[in-house]
Write an enzyme that holds these catalytic residues in place. Structure first.
Site, short mmCIF file in Angstrom:
data_model
loop_
_atom_site.label_atom_id
_atom_site.label_comp_id
_atom_site.label_asym_id
_atom_site.label_seq_id
_atom_site.Cartn_x
_atom_site.Cartn_y
_atom_site.Cartn_z
N SER A 77 2.36 -4.03 6.20
CA SER A 77 3.08 -2.82 5.81
C SER A 77 4.16 -2.45 6.83
CB SER A 77 2.06 -1.69 5.59
OG SER A 77 2.70 -0.57 5.05
N SER A 133 10.36 -4.24 0.84
CA SER A 133 10.08 -5.14 1.98
C SER A 133 9.57 -6.46 1.41
CB SER A 133 9.09 -4.53 2.97
OG SER A 133 8.16 -3.69 2.35
N CYS A 190 7.73 -11.82 4.23
CA CYS A 190 8.42 -12.19 5.48
C CYS A 190 7.99 -13.56 6.00
CB CYS A 190 8.16 -11.13 6.54
SG CYS A 190 6.41 -10.85 6.81
N ILE A 221 0.82 -1.21 0.00
CA ILE A 221 0.00 0.00 0.00
C ILE A 221 0.86 1.27 0.00
CG2 ILE A 221 -2.04 -1.08 1.00
CD1 ILE A 221 -1.16 -0.04 3.75
N GLY A 222 2.15 1.10 -0.29
CA GLY A 222 2.99 2.28 -0.51
C GLY A 222 3.65 2.87 0.72
N GLY A 223 3.87 2.04 1.75
CA GLY A 223 4.53 2.54 2.96
C GLY A 223 5.88 3.18 2.66
N ASN A 243 5.42 -9.85 -11.13
CA ASN A 243 6.24 -10.63 -10.21
C ASN A 243 7.67 -10.09 -10.24
OD1 ASN A 243 7.76 -12.62 -8.92
ND2 ASN A 243 6.30 -14.19 -9.52
N ASP A 294 4.22 -4.85 -7.45
CA ASP A 294 3.59 -5.79 -6.51
C ASP A 294 2.64 -6.70 -7.29
OD1 ASP A 294 3.26 -5.56 -3.12
OD2 ASP A 294 1.91 -6.91 -4.19
N ILE A 295 2.44 -7.92 -6.75
CA ILE A 295 1.51 -8.84 -7.44
C ILE A 295 0.13 -8.88 -6.78
CG2 ILE A 295 2.81 -10.62 -8.71
CD1 ILE A 295 2.96 -12.15 -6.01
C1 LIG Z 1 5.73 -7.25 3.44
S1 LIG Z 1 4.62 -6.80 2.19
C2 LIG Z 1 5.23 -5.22 1.72
C3 LIG Z 1 4.38 -4.10 2.13
C4 LIG Z 1 4.69 -2.74 1.62
N1 LIG Z 1 6.01 -2.25 1.93
C5 LIG Z 1 3.64 -1.79 2.18
O1 LIG Z 1 3.99 -0.72 2.68
O2 LIG Z 1 2.47 -2.14 2.14
C6 LIG Z 1 5.12 -7.81 0.85
C7 LIG Z 1 4.43 -7.50 -0.46
O3 LIG Z 1 5.10 -8.22 -1.48
C8 LIG Z 1 4.17 -8.66 -2.42
N2 LIG Z 1 4.82 -9.78 -3.12
C9 LIG Z 1 5.13 -11.00 -2.63
N3 LIG Z 1 5.82 -11.73 -3.53
C10 LIG Z 1 5.95 -10.95 -4.64
C11 LIG Z 1 6.56 -11.13 -5.90
N4 LIG Z 1 7.20 -12.27 -6.19
N5 LIG Z 1 6.50 -10.13 -6.80
C12 LIG Z 1 5.86 -8.99 -6.51
N6 LIG Z 1 5.27 -8.74 -5.32
C13 LIG Z 1 5.31 -9.71 -4.39
C14 LIG Z 1 2.94 -8.99 -1.62
O4 LIG Z 1 1.79 -8.90 -2.45
C15 LIG Z 1 2.97 -7.91 -0.54
O5 LIG Z 1 2.22 -6.79 -0.92
#
Ligand SMILES: C[S@@+](CC[C@H](N)C(=O)[O-])C[C@H]1O[C@@H](n2cnc3c(N)ncnc32)[C@H](O)[C@@H]1O
Length: 339
Positions: A324, A76, A79, A13-15, A56, A34-35
């Site tokens: 996030s 990020s 996790c 969500i763009g943190g 991806n 992001d996917i």
């Molecule tokens: C820990 S969250 C990151 C949150 C982000 N920094 C925020 O402020 O909302 C991980 C994000 O990675 C995305 N994600 C996971 N695997 C991915 C991939 N292979 N390619 C693109 N996005 C991916 C998930 O959809 C998720 O939104």
């Protein structure tokens, strides 16, 4: 100072985008990736001008990244492979593949000078961590590692997270490589460290709040396990993506009553059997409720102009926020990255 041209990976969500803005370091997010289509709708709602790739990260080739001409990556990665309650499969979990891919290509990213990565506490002990650090070393990056929480900046929310800031053009002049710092160095504490109370982030429109009251069933079965905070408190527990869905250990709940009233009520409830009508009456008198998604966003230091589009459900909002980052903490780390 050279302007940051940022590639925001796993953008959610763009943190990270908000953290860049909050840091006041001159820069733009050139592209975000992001996917998750639900997260992407929220991202575009708040940053309609930013190029968002519903893609991806593993599909990003060094050539494609170099073509974007970015000098900074903020990311990020997922996790789940490293969380305490997760399967801890580390690099064997398919959700580590994107980070493995990035570690493989980092040496070929000719335009990239700075990288900031966030992950859960525990990542620092993983094989994925060792692999990432090894790639930074062999690609000529200096780096610093931290495990810090927003409470260290006065924000009333605990959220210990691992961070690594890395830079290629010049070494860092503070702290030491190979030693994870448990606090932010003096250099970046421009922000007041004076803790502020939960009162400051509460919803002003009380009419909304009825919907967030904790259901009788939960009060009857789980009241003793809830982390209850009042408006005077200066801490809440980490909000996870399961907040509201499960109430134990997923985030604090709020009462408009004082701490002394809370202990008085629980003292009385202890004397009454749960099947007695008085028991439920006592617990209901505390008007216990969940923090609303907007309140959780404020506890995560999202700015006042952040919002969710109307079509995003509360459940989705809590999930997205739980995934996030704390915007203020990352903004301080971005300043350090450029110091
Ligand atoms: C820990 S969250 C990151 C949150 C982000 N920094 C925020 O402020 O909302 C991980 C994000 O990675 C995305 N994600 C996971 N695997 C991915 C991939 N292979 N390619 C693109 N996005 C991916 C998930 O959809 C998720 O939104």
């Amino acid at each position: 100072m050279e302007e940051l041209r940022v590639l925001e990976l796993f953008s959610g969500i763009g943190g990270m985008h908000y953290a860049l803005r909050t840091s006041q370091i001159p820069g733009t997010v050139v592209a975000a990736v992001d996917i998750n289509t639900v997260a992407n709708v929220v991202y575009t709602h708040n940053f309609p001008e930013t190029r968002l790739l519903n893609n991806n990260v593993q599909k990003l080739t060094p050539r494609a990244i170099n073509k974007l001409d970015v000098n900074t990556i903020l990311m990020s990665p997922p996790c789940q492979p490293f969380t305490r309650v997760g399967n801890q499969r580390d690099v064997d979990d398919y959700r580590s593949d994107a980070l493995k891919h990035l570690s493989d290509v980092v040496g070929d990213l000719t335009t990239v000078d700075k990288i900031l990565m966030e992950n859960v506490r525990g990542f620092e002990k993983s094989r994925a961590h060792d692999m990432y650090i090894q790639c930074l070393n062999s690609s000529g990056f200096d780096y610093r590692e931290f495990i810090v929480s927003p409470t260290q900046l006065g924000v009333p929310n605990t959220r210990h997270r691992y961070f690594c800031i890395a830079r290629r053009s010049r070494p860092f002049s503070f702290l030491q490589k190979d030693q994870i710092s448990m606090e932010l160095p003096e250099e970046c504490r421009a922000t007041s460290l004076e803790p502020f109370p939960v009162q400051r982030i509460l919803e002003v429109d009380g009419s909304l709040l009825e919907a967030y009251l904790i259901k009788d069933d939960t009060l009857l079965k789980r009241a003793w396990l809830l982390d209850i905070v009042t408006s005077e408190d200066t801490n809440t527990m980490c909000f996870t993506k399961a907040y509201v869905h499960y109430c134990e250990g997923t985030g604090s709940v709020f009462t408009p009553e004082s701490a002394s009233v809370v202990s008085e009520v629980f003292g009385k409830a202890k004397e009454v059997r749960p099947d007695n009508v008085e028991y439920l009456k006592l617990l209901r008198s505390l008007k216990l409720r969940y923090f609303t998604p907007s309140e959780v966003a404020r506890l995560m230091s999202f700015p006042a102009d952040f919002s969710f589009p109307g079509e995003t459900t509360d459940r989705q909002r809590y999930r997205l926020l739980g995934n996030s980052i704390n915007v203020l903490v990352v903004s301080e780390l971005i300043k350090l990255l450029c110091l």
